[in-house]
Design an enzyme around this catalytic site. Structure first.
Site, mmCIF file in Angstrom:
data_model
loop_
_atom_site.group_PDB
_atom_site.id
_atom_site.type_symbol
_atom_site.label_atom_id
_atom_site.label_comp_id
_atom_site.label_asym_id
_atom_site.label_seq_id
_atom_site.Cartn_x
_atom_site.Cartn_y
_atom_site.Cartn_z
ATOM 1 N N ALA A 72 0.494 -0.836 -0.225
ATOM 2 C CA ALA A 72 -0.371 0.174 0.309
ATOM 3 C C ALA A 72 0.701 1.297 -0.116
ATOM 4 O O ALA A 72 2.223 1.522 0.226
ATOM 5 C CB ALA A 72 -0.990 -0.232 0.703
ATOM 6 N N GLY A 117 1.103 -5.358 0.484
ATOM 7 C CA GLY A 117 -0.054 -5.818 -0.456
ATOM 8 C C GLY A 117 0.710 -6.387 -2.007
ATOM 9 O O GLY A 117 0.038 -6.916 -2.675
ATOM 10 N N GLU A 140 1.719 -5.751 7.857
ATOM 11 C CA GLU A 140 0.593 -5.113 8.126
ATOM 12 C C GLU A 140 0.737 -4.431 9.603
ATOM 13 O O GLU A 140 0.836 -3.651 9.971
ATOM 14 C CB GLU A 140 -0.455 -5.474 7.104
ATOM 15 C CG GLU A 140 -0.567 -5.080 6.469
ATOM 16 C CD GLU A 140 0.178 -6.582 5.096
ATOM 17 O OE1 GLU A 140 -0.241 -6.542 3.780
ATOM 18 O OE2 GLU A 140 0.538 -7.410 5.809
#
Length: 266
Positions: A72, A117, A140
């Site tokens: 991301a 991601g 994450e």
């Protein structure tokens, strides 16, 4: 080779007379970080690929020398309000789902960093080819979120629940050799050869029946996780879609006539 652009940072390049499509991540200044715009473009490109009956295999590649995709775009998200993040979520989900739901075999060609991601894009493919420079992981929880591109569901399907839990909870990065040992990637090749190897594999796949390839992928995906009896019903339904097809007739005839099949694709 032809090329079609989707926004500024995504391209589709065709190979093997259009039978192999290369979906190219081309945002080098940000190591292919998935911004709102990049996510939209991935969704648009995968929708186009899914609708193209000429395509028999897809290879997901990167133009950046040191990264497949770093996940991301946290610089973009740093300016987001909660409302901004909520508005972005459907676009992000559409990008990852678009790769996951490609109806033909999909191969990720990974080198350098494939994190968060970025690794989830690779996990959304059927096969991951990585070179010796690859570093993968789902970090994450180290920035206060969880994998949201399918990682909590796709990783345990690859490596088992306990191993996936250790990798996700620890947020650790895994170098190429260990990644291959753990099953995080499927093929390990010398540095710089991931794209060539993935395209070569896609060409071998694309030589086969397009009807058979789509049905086989559907059976593999829909049957995974079901009990054996239910899985066999999924397989039987997929078999019926190919058993009476033109591809089946051509394949049998070509075998008996000792020639290369000329697949009608129906």
């Amino acid at each position: 080779m032809s090329e079609q652009r989707f926004g500024e940072w995504i391209a589709i390049r065709t190979h093997e007379d259009g039978r192999v499509a290369e979906l190219v991540l081309d945002r080098p200044k940000a190591m292919n970080a998935v911004s709102t715009e990049l996510g939209r473009s991935i969704a648009e490109a995968t929708a186009a690929l899914s609708a193209d009956r000429t395509v028999r295999a897809v290879v997901l590649t990167s133009t950046h020398e040191r990264a497949f995709c770093v996940g991301a775009d946290l610089k973009e998200r740093n300016s987001f309000t909660d409302a901004d993040l909520s508005r972005q979520r459907p676009h992000a989900r559409a990008a990852y789902t678009g790769v996951l739901e490609l109806p033909v075999p999909a191969i990720a060609a990974v080198h350098g960093f494939a994190l968060g991601g970025g690794f989830e894009l690779a996990l959304s493919c059927d096969i991951i080819v990585a070179d010796e420079t690859a570093v993968v992981g789902l970090p994450e929880v180290s920035v206060g979120v969880i994998p949201g591109g399918g990682g909590t569901q796709l990783l345990p399907r690859r490596v088992g629940a306990a191993r996936a839990a250790e990798l996700i909870f620890s947020a650790r990065r895994v170098a190429a050799a260990e990644a291959r040992e753990l099953g995080l990637v499927d093929r390990l090749v010398p540095a710089g050869q991931d794209r060539d190897e993935a395209l070569a594999l896609a060409a071998r796949i694309a030589a086969n029946s397009p009807v058979g390839l789509r049905a086989a992928k559907r059976a593999l995906r829909l049957g995974h996780g079901l009990d054996l009896r239910a899985g066999l019903e999924v397989e039987d339904a997929a078999w019926r879609t190919v058993a009476f097809s033109g591809d089946r007739a051509e394949g049998v005839a070509a075998f008996n006539e000792k020639r290369t099949p000329d697949w009608p694709g129906e």
